[in-house]
Design an enzyme around this catalytic site. Structure first.
Site, mmCIF file in Angstrom:
data_model
loop_
_atom_site.group_PDB
_atom_site.id
_atom_site.type_symbol
_atom_site.label_atom_id
_atom_site.label_comp_id
_atom_site.label_asym_id
_atom_site.label_seq_id
_atom_site.Cartn_x
_atom_site.Cartn_y
_atom_site.Cartn_z
ATOM 1 N N HIS A 151 -14.950 -9.446 17.797
ATOM 2 C CA HIS A 151 -13.927 -9.446 18.841
ATOM 3 C C HIS A 151 -14.290 -8.534 20.016
ATOM 4 C CE1 HIS A 151 -12.278 -5.772 16.782
ATOM 5 N NE2 HIS A 151 -11.941 -5.449 18.015
ATOM 6 N N ASP A 181 -15.495 -10.968 11.410
ATOM 7 C CA ASP A 181 -15.381 -10.146 12.613
ATOM 8 C C ASP A 181 -16.607 -9.266 12.807
ATOM 9 O OD1 ASP A 181 -14.273 -9.375 14.996
ATOM 10 O OD2 ASP A 181 -13.087 -7.748 14.131
ATOM 11 N N SER A 265 -13.613 0.015 17.801
ATOM 12 C CA SER A 265 -13.990 -1.222 17.125
ATOM 13 C C SER A 265 -15.493 -1.425 17.147
ATOM 14 C CB SER A 265 -13.329 -2.423 17.797
ATOM 15 O OG SER A 265 -11.983 -2.517 17.451
#
Length: 437
Positions: A151, A181, A265
């Site tokens: 993402h 992911d 992230s």
């Protein structure tokens, strides 16, 4: 005693599911404004050198954990962690295309003509605009491969990697996997500039184990936070979906109280030996799992385990993508109330099949879904389908067990043996797993 679910939700068993923590702020500056600056206690265990008698529980690496332990960890690993700046494509509403006029200076809150409607194809007339975001990543090898979240780089038109010494390099996407992911990007730099990490074994983690994260929260490069493993074996929705639109789950997710914020992230979660034991991916905000740009850390973070990384990344480097085995069902964990409604012993464990996906492996093998309904605590529940209790002699106690076994222990084209309960009788069924659509 298993708890009865208040709401029985359909879960698709087809492999991994994506999830992700905030990828970054869209700002073009690395300095947060006053409203986003955060500070304070993240709930970590204090293991500073001032503790004269550290307890045995703190001694997770057979060494005394002190402040210097964390300082050394940071000095060893910070050069392996990178800041990832992304320019991608977004959409913006063009007010000139509206079939009515809006005056931004008007005090009338209802300016549009209520008799006018947007055309059916208006969604196709949205303008495409550049969008900036950021995340973290870490060096995987001397060939320039860098691991991050899918993402973080999804829809990227330009990716810039910034190293700890502030040097920059353009990166290209090697492969992405929305189902876990995870993504691999690559930079073309002198191998001497690259300091690969060591990947650890996430199956050896224990709740209470001390960990640390290094990344770029809110664009603050090279930030380190610490905490503990606060839970294991969670599941997280991924970015891939079934033909019916249900998100596939990522199994074996690590839960930690280490502070993870937008921009973290794709960065590493580390054990005190300096091994990467997971990729920071998502945070819990107001009871909801949040991906993309989010509010700040609320005490629970989710991490894709390193043992999924070691399964996915080599395939992404070699093929640019990954395929997952697929059983082709939706179902739920068999609870005491569901078992009782089906005249099964209340101590019976397993996965109750709700639906068998048409033309899927389970359908080809003749597995049966639930066609009957009952009422439990005032809520409608499906019953009567096959109950999966074993796969290849592996006991299946709940839906997470089944998902984890398929993702971690099986492959596309493999024939597995299921032990099921049908109409109160135990029998075996062979199913050949196909690639997840």
């Amino acid at each position: 005693m298993k708890k009865t679910p208040i709401l029985l939700t359909l879960l698709a068993l087809l492999g991994l599911m994506l999830a992700a923590c905030g990828s970054a702020t869209p700002s073009d500056t690395a300095v947060p404004n006053e409203s986003t600056t955060t500070d304070g206690d993240s709930g970590i265990v204090n293991t500073s050198a001032q503790s004269s008698v550290p307890t045995q529980d703190v001694d997770v690496t057979d060494e005394i954990v002190t402040t210097q332990t964390y300082i050394d960890l940071y000095n060893r690993l910070n050069n392996s962690v990178v800041n990832i700046q992304v320019v991608g494509e977004g959409s913006s509403l063009n007010l000139d295309l509206l079939p009515f006029e809006i005056d931004p200076d008007s005090e009338d809150p209802d300016q549009e003509d209520p008799d006018l409607e947007l055309p059916d194809d208006f969604h196709q007339e949205l303008e495409t605009i550049p969008v900036q975001s950021q995340g973290s990543g870490f060096v995987y090898d001397k060939e320039g491969h860098i691991i991050t979240n899918n993402h973080v780089v999804a829809n990227a038109t330009r990716i810039t990697v910034i190293f700890s010494d502030d040097s920059e390099a353009e990166a290209e996407i090697v492969g992405t996997d929305p189902g876990s992911d995870l993504a691999v990007i690559k930079v073309d730099v002198d191998p001497d500039r690259l300091q690969p990490v060591t990947i650890g074994d996430s199956d050896s983690l224990q709740v209470g184990q001390l960990v640390a994260a290094i990344g770029n929260p809110f664009g603050l490069s090279g930030s380190m936070t610490t905490g503990v493993i606060s839970g294991l074996g969670r599941t997280l929705p991924g970015g891939a979906t079934s033909p019916s639109g249900v998100a596939f789950n990522i199994p074996d997710i690590i839960q930690t109280d280490t502070a993870i914020n937008p921009g973290n992230s794709g960065g590493p979660l580390l054990n005190l030996s300096g091994e990467v034991i997971g990729v920071n991916t998502a945070i819990q905000v107001n009871g909801a799992t949040t991906f993309g740009t989010t509010p700040s850390f609320g005490g629970i973070s989710y991490v894709v385990p390193s043992n999924i990384l070691t399964q996915v990344v080599p395939q992404l480097i070699e093929n640019g993508e990954i395929t997952y085995p697929w059983l082709g069902i939706s179902g739920t964990t068999l609870t005491d109330d569901l078992a009782q409604a089906m005249d099964l012993p209340v101590e019976q464990n397993g996965v109750l099949i709700y639906e068998v996906i048409e033309d899927g492996p389970a359908a080809e093998a003749g597995l049966q879904g639930s066609e009957e309904q009952t009422t439990i605590d005032g809520f409608t529940a499906l019953v009567g389908g096959d109950v999966i209790t074993k796969m290849n002699d592996e006991v299946i106690n709940n839906f997470d067990d089944l998902l984890t076994y398929i993702v971690r222990q099986t492959s596309v084209g493999q024939t597995v043996t299921l032990e099921i309960i049908r109409d109160g009788e135990t029998q075996t069924v062979e199913v050949t797993l196909l690639a997840r659509p």
